[in-house]
Write an enzyme that holds these catalytic residues in place. Structure first.
Site, PDB file in Angstrom:
ATOM      1  N   LYS A   1       0.883  -1.177   0.000  1.00  0.00           N
ATOM      2  CA  LYS A   1       0.000   0.000   0.000  1.00  0.00           C
ATOM      3  C   LYS A   1       0.918   1.223   0.000  1.00  0.00           C
ATOM      4  CE  LYS A   1      -1.861   2.996   2.009  1.00  0.00           C
ATOM      5  NZ  LYS A   1      -1.643   4.417   1.629  1.00  0.00           N
TER       6      LYS A   1
ATOM      7  N   GLU B   1       9.456   1.647  11.424  1.00  0.00           N
ATOM      8  CA  GLU B   1      10.504   2.660  11.290  1.00  0.00           C
ATOM      9  C   GLU B   1       9.796   4.009  11.324  1.00  0.00           C
ATOM     10  OE1 GLU B   1      12.214   5.416  10.156  1.00  0.00           O
ATOM     11  OE2 GLU B   1      12.877   4.617   8.209  1.00  0.00           O
TER      12      GLU B   1
ATOM     13  N   GLU C   1       9.873  15.971  15.316  1.00  0.00           N
ATOM     14  CA  GLU C   1      10.314  15.755  13.945  1.00  0.00           C
ATOM     15  C   GLU C   1       9.595  16.762  13.044  1.00  0.00           C
ATOM     16  OE1 GLU C   1       9.173  12.057  11.900  1.00  0.00           O
ATOM     17  OE2 GLU C   1      11.268  11.887  11.288  1.00  0.00           O
TER      18      GLU C   1
END
Ligand code: NAD
Length: 477
Positions: free
Chosen positions: A171, A246, A379
């Site tokens: 996907k 991750e 982030e």
């Protein structure tokens, strides 16, 4: 306007609903992709099981490896077309996209060559017994891939799974699905049997959620945000299957006064501005020893000022970021820096003839950021480097480890003892000393600690993760 279809069971299949694909360089609509849901995911997972019950499940490892190697060759044959598509779709400069194609081919080459080198063990046990171990595929594996390096991430995730003998359902990210569909066509040409390589496009909360929750999946590999990573792991827990997560980072680049400044500054600037800063392992915090703070930030600033931003095809230092949401997210952090009076030490420039409507952001260097400030903790996923002072080695380690993340770290010093101490004390999946980044190193195990996720990709570690170990104990007297 092309409407792209899903690739399921070796056939191209459309859906009633479609999603627009936007060109980040000018904001225009460049294509449509299928907006899939639970039904399409279910068809793809079933196709994977049919393939495992058919010739694919019986194929020996050497032949599987040859198919991967053939796919690597076809990716290289079509490198120009793939790079052009990737560059347009993600907004990345063409030369960077060319590198992504090369790395993607390398994944299929590396894991193609590794497919027949997955050895079990024989284990000494009681007299009269022989014990051996085998790696077997999990079955149908799910691959949910982000938009920053679509080809690289797809190769990284899918190639070791296929080498181990799984069937895959991929996907891709809704913003950047086009090269995944090109890969599906190449996988078909390479000779992968129908149902081995399935690509289903759609939104994360629809197709992605349906895939991660599907009871027919044996393993999920996910790269993306922490928020979605938590959802993925929860879905996997309900089906008690393994996951590889991750989830990005806030990676430190630690610069000591005995570092080689030229190398360090060039690599640090490239590390946070390549791909417009949209890299999970980007070194987004420069931790600089007090005594060299002014001179080293001066060097960084001169390099930031020389950077030019342009459209993907202008192939300058940076392209646009991927979409309007990402641009707004980065601008929120830049506004916060201004509101809190943090010094903007340098910005890059827009190049000439920048198309209107694109999602452009200037690379920005921000100074004297407190280690606990949101800009030093969260982030940003854009070309924004925050500079932070440290006093001594212990202070550097404390600041380096003081975020929720632990993906990558750089250490810049000519003191071997210090570099070894930091290699051990920095909490991070990888530490680079006097260099940074493993973007092209498909051989090097890669992954996070703490909030950056768990499990390892790349290298043989990833290959083993896509297999289930079986122990066979024979009593023969
Ligand atoms: P995201 O995590 O939402 O998307 C990544 C992938 O997950 C996409 O394929 C998406 O379709 C899918 N997804 C989204 N919601 C899902 C769900 N509920 N179930 C299953 N799959 C789902 O990332 P984003 O929104 O595109 O970006 C947001 C932030 O995430 C970025 O600003 C950045 O900080 C981070 N990010 C990190 C990476 C990385 O490489 N680690 C990559 C992309 C984004």
């Amino acid at each position: 306007m092309i409407t792209h279809q899903n690739f399921i069971a070796g056939k191209w299949v459309g859906t009633a609903a479609a999603l627009a694909v936007i060109n980040p360089s000018d904001g225009s609509k460049m294509a449509e992709i299928a907006r899939s849901g639970a039904a399409e995911i279910d068809a793809a997972v079933r196709a994977g099981h049919d393939a495992l019950n058919g010739p694919w499940g019986k194929l020996d490892a050497v032949s599987r490896g040859r198919l991967l190697a053939r796919l690597a060759d076809l990716i290289r044959r079509d490198a120009d077309a793939l790079a052009k598509q990737e560059s347009e779709d993600v907004g990345k400069p063409t030369s960077l996209a060319r590198n992504d194609v090369a790395v993607c081919a390398r994944y299929f080459e590396y894991y193609g060559a590794a497919a027949d080198k997955v050895h079990g063990e024989t284990i000494p046990f009681q007299t009269g017994f022989s014990v051996m171990t085998f790696y077997e595929p999990h079955g149908v594996t799910a691959h949910i891939v982000p938009w920053n390096y679509p080809l690289q991430m797809t190769g990284r995730s899918v190639a070791p799974s296929l080498a181990m003998g799984n069937a895959i359902v991929l996907k891709p990210a809704e913003d950047t699905s086009l090269t995944a569909l090109m890969l599906a066509r190449l996988a078909e040409e390479a000779g992968f049997p129908p149902g081995v390589f399935n690509v289903v496009t759609g939104l994360g909360e629809e197709a992605g959620a349906a895939l991660s929750a599907h009871p027919g999946i044996g393993h999920i590999s996910f790269t993306g945000s922490r928020e979605v990573g938590v959802l993925i792991q929860s879905a996997a827990a309900r089906n008690t299957i393994p996951v590889t997560l991750e989830l990005g980072g806030k990676s430190p680049q630690v610069v000591f006064s005995d570092a080689e400044f030229g190398d360090a500054s060039t690599t640090i600037v490239r590390g946070i501005t390549a791909n417009a800063g949209q890299t999970c392992s980007a070194g987004s915090r420069a931790l600089i020893e007090d005594s060299i703070y002014d001179s080293f930030t001066g060097l960084l600033a001169s390099k930031f000022k020389a950077l030019r931003v342009g459209s993907a095809s202008q192939d300058l230092d940076l392209g646009p970021v991927v979409n309007a949401t990402q641009k707004a997210r980065i601008e929120t952090y830049l506004d916060l820096a201004r509101r809190d009076g943090l010094p903007i030490l340098a910005e890059g420039e827009y190049g000439t003839n920048l198309p209107a409507g694109g999602f452009y952001v200037k690379p920005t260097l921000i100074g004297d950021v407190p280690p606990d400030h949101p800009l030093a903790q969260e982030e940003i996923f854009g070309p924004v480097l925050v500079a932070i002072r440290f006093r001594d080695e212990a202070d550097a380690v404390r600041i380096a480890n003081g975020t929720p993340y632990g993906l990558s770290a750089g250490v810049w010093t000519s003191d071997l003892g210090r570099s070894m101490r930091l290699a051990h004390t920095i909490q991070s999946g990888q530490v680079f000393v006097n260099n940074y980044g493993s973007g092209g190193g498909v051989e090097l195990p890669f992954g996070g600690t703490k909030g950056s996720g768990h499990g390892r990709e790349k290298g043989f570690e990833a290959l083993y993760a896509f297999g289930a170990l079986k122990t066979v104990t024979i009593r023969h007297g």
